[in-house]
Enzyme design. Structure first.
Site, short mmCIF file in Angstrom:
data_model
loop_
_atom_site.label_atom_id
_atom_site.label_comp_id
_atom_site.label_asym_id
_atom_site.label_seq_id
_atom_site.Cartn_x
_atom_site.Cartn_y
_atom_site.Cartn_z
CG ASN A 1 -5.55 105.13 51.25
OD1 ASN A 1 -5.30 105.70 52.31
ND2 ASN A 1 -6.70 105.26 50.61
CG HIS B 1 13.72 83.54 52.90
ND1 HIS B 1 14.85 84.31 52.99
CD2 HIS B 1 12.71 84.30 53.40
CE1 HIS B 1 14.55 85.48 53.53
NE2 HIS B 1 13.26 85.50 53.79
#
Length: 198
Positions: A84, A114
């Site tokens: 969507n 990270h």
């Protein structure tokens, strides 16, 4: 010595701002500008653009606009999939969405992460090569198995697999793997019931 691309592909820390990734982002940006500007009823042109730009795409797939992604080339979508509007797929690593899956509006899928420690997160080459990114990145794939329903506003974090036929409640933050045929909701997302298939 491994290239940054080879490091990325093997799940190692890498510099996400080297030339190969800048090229991938440039190509993805051109795709997004064109795709997001196409009229809703221009189904053939939208389909052709998705086939050219994504890693792979099955039949009977719709992706609402606006749509955002990182590379596009790392997105693999099966058959009978509905994505969507206003979804963001940050596909530094592979995002694989299997057949018969529904993805509601505002879903975010992340593959880039990270290091937690600042000393590991900072790029040691940045002082001498500051055209590169100042932090290091790791890319971990996301897999949404067949027949899932991902509720609106869900965030799926790097490295997660969502099991076959499972439903993720709206607004969930999925931080770890979800088994087959369950309903899971919340932040962090947790299983609340099993789905009994007839």
């Amino acid at each position: 010595m491994k290239s940054e691309f080879e490091k990325q592909q093997s799940g190692e820390l890498y510099d996400a701002h080297t030339n190969i990734f800048k090229l991938f982002k440039k190509e993805a940006n051109a795709f997004l500008m064109e795709y997001n500007s196409l009229p809703y009823n221009d189904a053939k042109e939208r389909r052709d653009l998705l086939v050219r730009s994504l890693g792979s795409i099955g039949n009977h797939v719709t992706i609402g606009t606006p749509f955002l992604c990182d590379f596009a080339r790392n997105i693999h979508i099966g058959n009978k999939v509905s994505v969507n509007m206003n979804c963001s797929f940050m596909d530094s690593a592979e995002i694989r969405i299997d057949d018969e899956t529904m993805i509601a509006p505002n879903v975010q899928i992340y593959t880039g992460t990270h290091p937690i420690k600042l000393s590991e997160r900072l790029n040691p080459q940045w002082q001498t090569h500051n055209e590169q990114h100042f932090v290091m990145t790791r890319a971990l794939p996301v897999h949404i198995s067949q027949g899932c329903w991902i509720g609106g506003g869900t965030i799926i974090l790097p490295g997660v697999t969502i099991g076959k036929g499972s439903v993720i409640g709206a607004g969930s933050v999925v931080v770890k793997n979800i088994p087959d045929h369950v309903v899971a909701v919340g932040n962090p997302c947790k299983v609340i019931k099993e789905i009994e298939e007839n």
